[in-house]
Design a protein around this motif. Sequence first.
Motif, PDB file in Angstrom:
ATOM      1  N   HIS A 158       0.855  -1.189   0.000  1.00 24.36           N
ATOM      2  CA  HIS A 158       0.000   0.000   0.000  1.00 24.36           C
ATOM      3  C   HIS A 158       0.893   1.241   0.000  1.00 24.36           C
ATOM      4  O   HIS A 158       1.438   1.624   1.042  1.00 24.36           O
ATOM      5  CB  HIS A 158      -0.899   0.013   1.229  1.00 24.36           C
ATOM      6  CG  HIS A 158      -1.675  -1.248   1.448  1.00 24.36           C
ATOM      7  ND1 HIS A 158      -2.367  -1.889   0.437  1.00 24.36           N
ATOM      8  CD2 HIS A 158      -1.878  -1.991   2.561  1.00 24.36           C
ATOM      9  CE1 HIS A 158      -2.957  -2.965   0.924  1.00 24.36           C
ATOM     10  NE2 HIS A 158      -2.674  -3.054   2.200  1.00 24.36           N
ATOM     11  N   ILE A 159       1.044   1.869  -1.148  1.00 23.18           N
ATOM     12  CA  ILE A 159       1.939   3.022  -1.273  1.00 23.18           C
ATOM     13  C   ILE A 159       1.334   4.224  -0.559  1.00 23.18           C
ATOM     14  O   ILE A 159       0.148   4.516  -0.688  1.00 23.18           O
ATOM     15  CB  ILE A 159       2.192   3.354  -2.750  1.00 23.18           C
ATOM     16  CG1 ILE A 159       2.795   2.139  -3.470  1.00 23.18           C
ATOM     17  CG2 ILE A 159       3.121   4.559  -2.870  1.00 23.18           C
ATOM     18  CD1 ILE A 159       2.932   2.331  -4.964  1.00 23.18           C
ATOM     19  N   VAL A 160       2.188   4.939   0.198  1.00 22.85           N
ATOM     20  CA  VAL A 160       1.698   6.068   0.978  1.00 22.85           C
ATOM     21  C   VAL A 160       2.770   7.149   1.054  1.00 22.85           C
ATOM     22  O   VAL A 160       3.961   6.879   0.903  1.00 22.85           O
ATOM     23  CB  VAL A 160       1.295   5.599   2.398  1.00 22.85           C
ATOM     24  CG1 VAL A 160       2.501   5.077   3.167  1.00 22.85           C
ATOM     25  CG2 VAL A 160       0.598   6.692   3.169  1.00 22.85           C
ATOM     26  N   GLY A 161       2.324   8.358   1.270  1.00 25.99           N
ATOM     27  CA  GLY A 161       3.222   9.497   1.410  1.00 25.99           C
ATOM     28  C   GLY A 161       2.409  10.768   1.460  1.00 25.99           C
ATOM     29  O   GLY A 161       1.190  10.744   1.238  1.00 25.99           O
ATOM     30  N   PRO A 162       3.013  11.894   1.756  1.00 26.07           N
ATOM     31  CA  PRO A 162       2.289  13.166   1.799  1.00 26.07           C
ATOM     32  C   PRO A 162       1.606  13.470   0.465  1.00 26.07           C
ATOM     33  O   PRO A 162       2.229  13.363  -0.587  1.00 26.07           O
ATOM     34  CB  PRO A 162       3.385  14.188   2.099  1.00 26.07           C
ATOM     35  CG  PRO A 162       4.460  13.405   2.763  1.00 26.07           C
ATOM     36  CD  PRO A 162       4.435  12.057   2.100  1.00 26.07           C
ATOM     37  N   GLY A 163       0.336  13.800   0.525  1.00 25.76           N
ATOM     38  CA  GLY A 163      -0.381  14.171  -0.691  1.00 25.76           C
ATOM     39  C   GLY A 163      -1.462  13.211  -1.105  1.00 25.76           C
ATOM     40  O   GLY A 163      -2.255  13.509  -1.996  1.00 25.76           O
ATOM     41  N   TRP A 164      -1.507  12.036  -0.481  1.00 21.59           N
ATOM     42  CA  TRP A 164      -2.611  11.130  -0.756  1.00 21.59           C
ATOM     43  C   TRP A 164      -2.936  10.328   0.499  1.00 21.59           C
ATOM     44  O   TRP A 164      -2.112  10.160   1.382  1.00 21.59           O
ATOM     45  CB  TRP A 164      -2.341  10.212  -1.945  1.00 21.59           C
ATOM     46  CG  TRP A 164      -1.162   9.295  -1.829  1.00 21.59           C
ATOM     47  CD1 TRP A 164      -1.159   8.000  -1.435  1.00 21.59           C
ATOM     48  CD2 TRP A 164       0.210   9.596  -2.140  1.00 21.59           C
ATOM     49  NE1 TRP A 164       0.105   7.463  -1.475  1.00 21.59           N
ATOM     50  CE2 TRP A 164       0.974   8.432  -1.896  1.00 21.59           C
ATOM     51  CE3 TRP A 164       0.858  10.756  -2.589  1.00 21.59           C
ATOM     52  CZ2 TRP A 164       2.343   8.383  -2.101  1.00 21.59           C
ATOM     53  CZ3 TRP A 164       2.235  10.697  -2.782  1.00 21.59           C
ATOM     54  CH2 TRP A 164       2.952   9.525  -2.550  1.00 21.59           C
ATOM     55  N   LEU A 165      -4.171   9.849   0.575  1.00 18.18           N
ATOM     56  CA  LEU A 165      -4.663   9.203   1.789  1.00 18.18           C
ATOM     57  C   LEU A 165      -4.184   7.755   1.892  1.00 18.18           C
ATOM     58  O   LEU A 165      -4.256   7.003   0.927  1.00 18.18           O
ATOM     59  CB  LEU A 165      -6.188   9.237   1.822  1.00 18.18           C
ATOM     60  CG  LEU A 165      -6.814  10.624   1.983  1.00 18.18           C
ATOM     61  CD1 LEU A 165      -8.327  10.545   1.772  1.00 18.18           C
ATOM     62  CD2 LEU A 165      -6.503  11.206   3.353  1.00 18.18           C
ATOM     63  N   PRO A 166      -3.732   7.350   3.074  1.00 20.16           N
ATOM     64  CA  PRO A 166      -3.301   5.967   3.265  1.00 20.16           C
ATOM     65  C   PRO A 166      -4.460   5.039   3.602  1.00 20.16           C
ATOM     66  O   PRO A 166      -5.518   5.489   4.058  1.00 20.16           O
ATOM     67  CB  PRO A 166      -2.351   6.065   4.463  1.00 20.16           C
ATOM     68  CG  PRO A 166      -2.836   7.240   5.236  1.00 20.16           C
ATOM     69  CD  PRO A 166      -3.437   8.197   4.231  1.00 20.16           C
ATOM     70  N   VAL A 167      -4.264   3.759   3.369  1.00 21.62           N
ATOM     71  CA  VAL A 167      -5.211   2.766   3.869  1.00 21.62           C
ATOM     72  C   VAL A 167      -5.255   2.913   5.387  1.00 21.62           C
ATOM     73  O   VAL A 167      -4.220   2.944   6.051  1.00 21.62           O
ATOM     74  CB  VAL A 167      -4.777   1.337   3.490  1.00 21.62           C
ATOM     75  CG1 VAL A 167      -5.733   0.309   4.090  1.00 21.62           C
ATOM     76  CG2 VAL A 167      -4.710   1.187   1.980  1.00 21.62           C
ATOM     77  N   ASN A 168      -6.461   2.998   5.945  1.00 18.88           N
ATOM     78  CA  ASN A 168      -6.602   3.257   7.379  1.00 18.88           C
ATOM     79  C   ASN A 168      -6.825   1.962   8.171  1.00 18.88           C
ATOM     80  O   ASN A 168      -6.905   0.876   7.587  1.00 18.88           O
ATOM     81  CB  ASN A 168      -7.746   4.263   7.612  1.00 18.88           C
ATOM     82  CG  ASN A 168      -9.102   3.725   7.177  1.00 18.88           C
ATOM     83  OD1 ASN A 168      -9.421   2.560   7.382  1.00 18.88           O
ATOM     84  ND2 ASN A 168      -9.912   4.584   6.573  1.00 18.88           N
ATOM     85  N   PRO A 169      -6.947   2.051   9.498  1.00 13.93           N
ATOM     86  CA  PRO A 169      -7.114   0.839  10.311  1.00 13.93           C
ATOM     87  C   PRO A 169      -8.442   0.116  10.145  1.00 13.93           C
ATOM     88  O   PRO A 169      -8.625  -0.962  10.725  1.00 13.93           O
ATOM     89  CB  PRO A 169      -6.962   1.358  11.751  1.00 13.93           C
ATOM     90  CG  PRO A 169      -6.105   2.569  11.622  1.00 13.93           C
ATOM     91  CD  PRO A 169      -6.592   3.204  10.354  1.00 13.93           C
TER      92      PRO A 169
END
Length: 317
Positions: A158-169
């Motif tokens: 799950h790619i994540v970083g500033p500027g887009w929403l991450p998969v949450n809990p």
Amino acid sequence: MRVIIIGGTGHIGTYLIPRLVEAGHRVVCVSRQHSIPYRKHPAWKSVEHVTIDRVKAEEAGNFSSQIVALNGDIVIDLICFTAESARKLSEALNGKIKHFLHCGSMWVHGHSEQVPTTENQKRKPFGEYGIDKANIEAYLHSFHQESGFPVTILHPGHIVGPGWLPVNPAGNFNPEVFVRLAKGEVVQIPNLGMETVHHVHADDVAQAFVKSIENRDYAIGESFHVVSEQALTLRGFAEAMAEKFGQVANLQFLPWETWEKTVSSTDKEFTWDHIAHSPCGSISKAKDLLGYQPQYSSLEAVQEAVAFYFDQEGIVI
């Protein structure tokens, strides 16, 4: 070397292109439009931009020839989603480049069985995206074996970083879950919260691409997982995020049949897809052969993205 990046202004390209420029490569960014990357960096000033709409060009039958005409030593394809698209491009490039790198997905494995999942475990994909990515991988490896096509495949989580929403809990992308955790409010989690998600920071994905180029002799003909050191259970994820905000997680666990009625159809669809896969990937191969070493844990990557989101939205806890 001259590096052609297809889809270079997205999540991965935002970090990959500056890394390549700093390493001394001449970079050509191919994208549908000359959009602004998620993160500013002076390296972008030296990048050559080429505008090609891949969908329209493939329909016209000239996408592959346009990429060949760019005369790259290395081609990195970040936006290939069908085996037919991969076939046309790789056949056109065969014998003309030194290295071809394809961005795959942990979804090629389907359901997690033995964990952490290694690259050599049998593929059992489900869902259109996972099946298509597995078919691409199978084709590219077969083409490599038949013709020597110099391919490397990287499978991010799950790619994540500033500027887009991450998969949450809760296993979806609804940012309200993070807000509720930050406020100490009740968050409902499906089942017992023991399913897993496996994030990776976009800069660590970029690192893996650069490491593959630098270790070409070990990378060609191989697939590699690109994730953080450890996956997270939904429960552990929620508890750690709440703690980050100085809270104790107030979690309510509901059977799937009950939980699915509490969320939107979109959230339900994403959650089911994530918990059905429950990825947990090994990165031993990438560490051993490429020297890959993720700089972010799953939590660190998510926390950076959530902090950025809160700041952009003016959310004060």
